[in-house]
Design a protein around this motif. Structure first.
Motif, PDB file in Angstrom:
ATOM      1  N   GLY A 109     -55.807  -6.221 -47.618  1.00  0.00           N
ATOM      2  CA  GLY A 109     -54.616  -7.242 -46.824  1.00  0.00           C
ATOM      3  C   GLY A 109     -53.643  -6.302 -46.044  1.00  0.00           C
ATOM      4  O   GLY A 109     -52.393  -6.462 -46.004  1.00  0.00           O
ATOM      5  N   GLY A 110     -54.254  -5.125 -45.605  1.00  0.00           N
ATOM      6  CA  GLY A 110     -53.574  -4.299 -44.795  1.00  0.00           C
ATOM      7  C   GLY A 110     -53.744  -4.906 -43.460  1.00  0.00           C
ATOM      8  O   GLY A 110     -53.865  -6.002 -43.208  1.00  0.00           O
ATOM      9  N   GLN A 111     -53.179  -3.997 -42.443  1.00  0.00           N
ATOM     10  CA  GLN A 111     -53.318  -4.542 -41.036  1.00  0.00           C
ATOM     11  C   GLN A 111     -54.402  -4.984 -40.481  1.00  0.00           C
ATOM     12  O   GLN A 111     -54.416  -5.818 -39.664  1.00  0.00           O
ATOM     13  N   ALA A 112     -55.332  -4.560 -41.087  1.00  0.00           N
ATOM     14  CA  ALA A 112     -56.785  -5.014 -40.454  1.00  0.00           C
ATOM     15  C   ALA A 112     -56.910  -6.537 -40.865  1.00  0.00           C
ATOM     16  O   ALA A 112     -57.482  -7.442 -40.424  1.00  0.00           O
ATOM     17  N   GLY A 113     -56.856  -6.747 -42.204  1.00  0.00           N
ATOM     18  CA  GLY A 113     -57.033  -8.001 -42.979  1.00  0.00           C
ATOM     19  C   GLY A 113     -56.095  -9.062 -42.535  1.00  0.00           C
ATOM     20  O   GLY A 113     -56.467 -10.091 -42.106  1.00  0.00           O
ATOM     21  N   LEU A 114     -54.751  -8.758 -42.110  1.00  0.00           N
ATOM     22  CA  LEU A 114     -53.821  -9.515 -41.711  1.00  0.00           C
ATOM     23  C   LEU A 114     -54.182  -9.722 -40.175  1.00  0.00           C
ATOM     24  O   LEU A 114     -53.973 -11.081 -39.789  1.00  0.00           O
ATOM     25  N   LEU A 123     -58.256 -10.944 -50.162  1.00  0.00           N
ATOM     26  CA  LEU A 123     -58.144 -10.443 -51.583  1.00  0.00           C
ATOM     27  C   LEU A 123     -57.634  -9.083 -51.200  1.00  0.00           C
ATOM     28  O   LEU A 123     -58.049  -8.319 -50.574  1.00  0.00           O
ATOM     29  N   ASP A 124     -56.266  -8.812 -51.795  1.00  0.00           N
ATOM     30  CA  ASP A 124     -55.413  -7.526 -51.913  1.00  0.00           C
ATOM     31  C   ASP A 124     -55.354  -7.051 -53.262  1.00  0.00           C
ATOM     32  O   ASP A 124     -54.746  -7.749 -53.883  1.00  0.00           O
ATOM     33  N   ASN A 125     -55.328  -5.485 -53.155  1.00  0.00           N
ATOM     34  CA  ASN A 125     -55.291  -4.953 -54.518  1.00  0.00           C
ATOM     35  C   ASN A 125     -53.837  -4.471 -54.579  1.00  0.00           C
ATOM     36  O   ASN A 125     -53.461  -3.867 -55.610  1.00  0.00           O
ATOM     37  N   GLN A 126     -52.894  -4.595 -53.620  1.00  0.00           N
ATOM     38  CA  GLN A 126     -51.468  -4.172 -53.963  1.00  0.00           C
ATOM     39  C   GLN A 126     -50.627  -5.377 -54.386  1.00  0.00           C
ATOM     40  O   GLN A 126     -51.273  -6.463 -54.438  1.00  0.00           O
ATOM     41  N   LYS A 127     -49.613  -5.311 -54.863  1.00  0.00           N
ATOM     42  CA  LYS A 127     -48.613  -6.210 -55.600  1.00  0.00           C
ATOM     43  C   LYS A 127     -47.744  -6.784 -54.453  1.00  0.00           C
ATOM     44  O   LYS A 127     -46.927  -7.741 -54.927  1.00  0.00           O
ATOM     45  N   GLU A 128     -47.620  -6.113 -53.398  1.00  0.00           N
ATOM     46  CA  GLU A 128     -46.906  -6.488 -52.157  1.00  0.00           C
ATOM     47  C   GLU A 128     -47.610  -6.282 -50.912  1.00  0.00           C
ATOM     48  O   GLU A 128     -48.561  -5.476 -50.779  1.00  0.00           O
ATOM     49  N   ALA A 129     -46.676  -6.729 -50.023  1.00  0.00           N
ATOM     50  CA  ALA A 129     -47.275  -6.424 -48.506  1.00  0.00           C
ATOM     51  C   ALA A 129     -47.290  -5.030 -48.261  1.00  0.00           C
ATOM     52  O   ALA A 129     -46.399  -4.271 -48.673  1.00  0.00           O
ATOM     53  N   GLY A 130     -48.033  -4.476 -47.465  1.00  0.00           N
ATOM     54  CA  GLY A 130     -48.168  -3.292 -46.867  1.00  0.00           C
ATOM     55  C   GLY A 130     -49.308  -2.279 -46.633  1.00  0.00           C
ATOM     56  O   GLY A 130     -49.396  -1.542 -46.003  1.00  0.00           O
ATOM     57  N   GLY A 131     -50.435  -2.859 -47.644  1.00  0.00           N
ATOM     58  CA  GLY A 131     -51.588  -2.307 -47.544  1.00  0.00           C
ATOM     59  C   GLY A 131     -51.501  -0.666 -47.740  1.00  0.00           C
ATOM     60  O   GLY A 131     -50.554  -0.263 -48.594  1.00  0.00           O
ATOM     61  N   SER A 132     -52.114   0.105 -46.964  1.00  0.00           N
ATOM     62  CA  SER A 132     -52.315   1.556 -47.200  1.00  0.00           C
ATOM     63  C   SER A 132     -50.767   2.416 -47.111  1.00  0.00           C
ATOM     64  O   SER A 132     -50.610   3.373 -47.435  1.00  0.00           O
ATOM     65  N   TRP A 133     -50.169   1.557 -46.080  1.00  0.00           N
ATOM     66  CA  TRP A 133     -48.709   2.082 -45.640  1.00  0.00           C
ATOM     67  C   TRP A 133     -47.712   2.181 -47.053  1.00  0.00           C
ATOM     68  O   TRP A 133     -46.723   3.150 -47.044  1.00  0.00           O
ATOM     69  N   LEU A 134     -48.084   1.443 -47.882  1.00  0.00           N
ATOM     70  CA  LEU A 134     -47.334   1.666 -49.342  1.00  0.00           C
ATOM     71  C   LEU A 134     -47.358   2.984 -49.892  1.00  0.00           C
ATOM     72  O   LEU A 134     -46.584   3.608 -50.709  1.00  0.00           O
TER      73      LEU A 134
END
Length: 352
Positions: free
Chosen positions: A11-16, A32-43
């Motif tokens: 759910g990072g920039q590519a998925g969005l 399907l995203d493994n983070q708890k909030e928006a941001g992907g790898s930028w988090l």
């Protein structure tokens, strides 16, 4: 059993970006995203990170990033933008979902996760590279007794204050982290070859314009100075300019091997270091699709973003092998648009 038209993994920039173009269709999808909030790898990036393009060139498809106080957006500003982008388009996203394995079952994709099993007609893998940091092999690296970490785990310079630190790896991450750490401790910079710095008046917008021209097949490779402008070059953001003013942007070539308290240079000289920061990049994160038998040498053979061996699988945002500049914020939209076009055509043909 619910069967989605598309499952997007990541759910990072590519998925969005893929989700944005799917919003215009009637196809059913789930990110399907493994983070708890928006941001992907930028988090996971370091606290003081600055993007190397102005907000207009740090935007995803459909909605420009609002201008901030400074020309180059900060990490927190970009994370806020990604969160707002998700809300604006109301994407179908399931959070904190770790994908373990994707396999084929009765002509469908079966995606196994910590939140259950999902079935779909097609798959878009958009996991990027942040989950697979790369550290090159160096002789006797395990003998070094000091701190070692990859830039993926670097947050700020606090733990390095007063500790002589070796920064290994060039590029924008190496330069920005060196600039920050060198304020509080002696540093040395090691790169494979001499770092290439862009002129002060050239930043990411010029690189992405070149990417657009390459995408359209109109790149003027022979244009003046084009040989010195590359996505691998270092952009002179404020922190790097400041480091230049302190005369710390000098890199040397790799050492011979480690020893307990530091490194041994090619001429046999030993030098003590208290810490090592590896700014040596990442490899594609593809473990979840290895069971499909399409991964070779940590890549998937593709025609543009579409897998050749498994034609109902697309890969978005992994780098030039999935489209020039596709791992960048500005460049990923072009590959996402084309990917969704191909998926729509494929599903339309299969239903007819």
């Amino acid at each position: 059993m619910k069967i989605y038209d598309i499952i997007i993994i990541g759910g990072g920039q590519a998925g969005l970006s893929v989700g944005y173009f799917l919003k215009r269709s009637s196809l059913s999808y789930l990110i399907l995203d493994n983070q708890k909030e928006a941001g992907g790898s930028w988090l996971k990036t370091w606290d003081s990170l600055k993007l190397f393009s102005p907000s207009t060139y740090s935007s995803l498809s459909g909605w420009a990033m609002p201008r901030g106080k400074n020309e180059y957006p900060s990490k927190s500003e970009f994370l806020a933008y990604l969160s707002a982008y998700e809300k604006r388009y109301d994407f179908a996203i399931q959070r904190q979902t770790d994908v373990f394995k994707v396999e084929k079952e009765n002509g469908l994709f079966k995606t196994e996760t910590n939140k259950g099993v999902f079935y779909s007609k097609t798959i878009v893998s958009a996991t990027g590279t942040s989950g697979n940091p790369f550290i090159p092999e160096y002789p006797k690296s395990t003998t070094f007794s000091g701190i070692q970490l990859h830039s993926a785990d670097y947050k700020n310079p606090d733990i390095f204050k007063g500790k002589k630190t070796l920064i290994i790896g060039g590029g924008n991450s190496g330069a920005q982290i060196l600039a920050e750490v060198s304020k509080g401790t002696p540093t040395q910079w090691v790169t494979l070859k001499e770092p290439q710095f862009l002129p002060d008046d050239i930043d990411g917008r010029y690189l992405f314009n070149e990417a657009t021209q390459k995408f359209l097949g109109k790149s003027k490779v022979k244009s003046e100075n084009s040989h010195s402008i590359s996505l691998a070059n270092i952009v002179m953001v404020a922190s790097v300019k400041e480091a230049r003013s302190r005369n710390v942007l000098h890199a040397v070539r790799p050492f011979k091997e480690f020893y307990e308290h530091g490194v041994i240079w090619q001429d046999g000289t030993k030098e003590r270091f208290d810490a090592i920061i590896w700014c040596t990049g990442f490899k594609a994160n593809l473990k979840h699709i290895e069971s499909l038998g399409v991964v070779e040498n940590n890549k998937v053979e593709t025609t543009y973003t579409r897998s050749i061996k498994e034609p109902n699988l697309w890969l978005v945002g992994y780098g030039n092998w999935t489209g020039f500049a596709s791992a960048t914020i500005y460049g990923v939209g072009k590959t996402a648009r084309q990917t969704v076009k191909e998926i729509k055509e494929t599903l339309s043909n299969s239903d007819s």
